[in-house]
Enzyme design. Structure first.
Site, PDB file in Angstrom:
ATOM      1  N   HIS A   1      -1.006  -0.188  -0.842  1.00 48.76           N
ATOM      2  CA  HIS A   1       0.068  -0.387  -0.394  1.00 48.76           C
ATOM      3  C   HIS A   1       1.674   0.529   0.308  1.00 48.76           C
ATOM      4  O   HIS A   1       1.666   0.608   0.695  1.00 48.76           O
ATOM      5  CB  HIS A   1       0.644  -1.876  -0.482  1.00 48.76           C
ATOM      6  CG  HIS A   1      -0.604  -3.109  -0.949  1.00 48.76           C
ATOM      7  ND1 HIS A   1      -0.874  -3.508  -1.778  1.00 48.76           N
ATOM      8  CD2 HIS A   1      -0.836  -3.259   0.560  1.00 48.76           C
ATOM      9  CE1 HIS A   1      -1.777  -4.130  -1.714  1.00 48.76           C
ATOM     10  NE2 HIS A   1      -1.998  -4.374  -0.450  1.00 48.76           N
TER      11      HIS A   1
ATOM     12  N   LYS B   1      -5.501 -20.793  -1.808  1.00 47.70           N
ATOM     13  CA  LYS B   1      -5.505 -19.783  -2.183  1.00 47.70           C
ATOM     14  C   LYS B   1      -5.126 -19.627  -3.725  1.00 47.70           C
ATOM     15  O   LYS B   1      -3.643 -19.957  -3.649  1.00 47.70           O
ATOM     16  CB  LYS B   1      -5.170 -18.625  -1.169  1.00 47.70           C
ATOM     17  CG  LYS B   1      -5.902 -17.426  -0.608  1.00 47.70           C
ATOM     18  CD  LYS B   1      -6.087 -16.929  -0.590  1.00 47.70           C
ATOM     19  CE  LYS B   1      -5.692 -14.788  -1.115  1.00 47.70           C
ATOM     20  NZ  LYS B   1      -5.470 -14.093   0.057  1.00 47.70           N
TER      21      LYS B   1
ATOM     22  N   ARG C   1      -7.944   1.760   5.553  1.00 50.37           N
ATOM     23  CA  ARG C   1      -9.188   2.644   4.370  1.00 50.37           C
ATOM     24  C   ARG C   1     -10.368   3.130   4.931  1.00 50.37           C
ATOM     25  O   ARG C   1     -10.682   4.071   4.155  1.00 50.37           O
ATOM     26  CB  ARG C   1      -9.411   1.447   3.115  1.00 50.37           C
ATOM     27  CG  ARG C   1      -8.351   1.857   2.175  1.00 50.37           C
ATOM     28  CD  ARG C   1      -7.679  -0.387   1.983  1.00 50.37           C
ATOM     29  NE  ARG C   1      -7.908  -0.766   2.379  1.00 50.37           N
ATOM     30  CZ  ARG C   1      -8.016  -2.269   1.495  1.00 50.37           C
ATOM     31  NH1 ARG C   1      -8.403  -2.564   0.526  1.00 50.37           N
ATOM     32  NH2 ARG C   1      -8.018  -3.249   2.371  1.00 50.37           N
TER      33      ARG C   1
ATOM     34  N   SER D   1      -6.046  -4.698  -4.218  1.00 50.00           N
ATOM     35  CA  SER D   1      -5.819  -5.418  -5.121  1.00 50.00           C
ATOM     36  C   SER D   1      -7.103  -6.696  -5.473  1.00 50.00           C
ATOM     37  O   SER D   1      -6.706  -6.468  -7.292  1.00 50.00           O
ATOM     38  CB  SER D   1      -4.756  -7.042  -4.321  1.00 50.00           C
ATOM     39  OG  SER D   1      -3.920  -6.490  -3.945  1.00 50.00           O
TER      40      SER D   1
END
Ligand code: ADP
Length: 159
Positions: free
Chosen positions: A22, A46, A95, A133
């Site tokens: 990031h 979440k 990515r 992450s």
């Protein structure tokens, strides 16, 4: 056509936690925009590994002293957040081809919902294309060293 409106970009995510992947995208985008708002999305459904204050603190420590970079939190659609602060750009990192397929769908949807907002993609550096992450949380849960995967300022904040 001359246009002196400051270019404002939103880099949105949950940043649970922010990774070197990031931060690399954000550092590389610095010369392109007048303001970059790192927007931490919050979803009450979440479960996060780090609470909102911690996730914000990691981002602030990473970019301390960078006047162009700000942090914010938001709920709901990212394009609505962009509109609320007058941001004309969404910044995203790519990515893999899987990222591309996912990001293309979101970008095309966002373009249809908010034609005035452009999504700008930067490709990740090859050495960061496996970092997420999720893997940081996995390494942490299993007692591994996460320092290679998070910005230096964050490494010292997570033990
Ligand atoms: P979240 O923080 O909600 O998991 P993501 O990390 O999936 O959000 O996505 C936030 C943005 O950061 C996306 O554009 C994503 O492609 C990008 N990103 C995530 N990891 C990397 C990485 N290692 N290199 C480059 N970009 C990345």
């Amino acid at each position: 056509m001359m246009n002196n409106t400051p270019k404002i970009a939103v880099f949105a995510g949950s940043f649970d936690p922010i990774t070197v992947g990031h931060s690399d995208i954000i550092w590389r985008a610095l010369p392109i925009f007048e303001r970059i708002v790192i927007a931490v999305g919050t979803n009450s459904q979440k479960k996060y590994r780090f609470d909102l204050d911690q996730r914000l603190a990691f981002i602030q420590a990473t970019f301390a002293g960078e006047p162009i970079i700000e942090t914010a939190t938001y709920t709901g659609l990212t394009i609505q957040f962009c509109r609320s602060i007058g941001a004309q750009y969404l910044l995203r990192g790519l990515r893999t081809s899987a990222d591309f397929e996912f990001e293309r769908t979101i970008a095309q949807l966002n373009k249809q919902l908010a034609p005035e907002i452009e999504t700008i993609f930067l490709c990740s550096l090859p050495q960061y294309s496996h970092i997420s992450s999720t893997i940081v949380r996995e390494v942490l849960a299993n007692g591994g060293d996460i320092s290679p995967f998070v910005p230096p300022a964050v490494g010292g904040m997570i033990e």
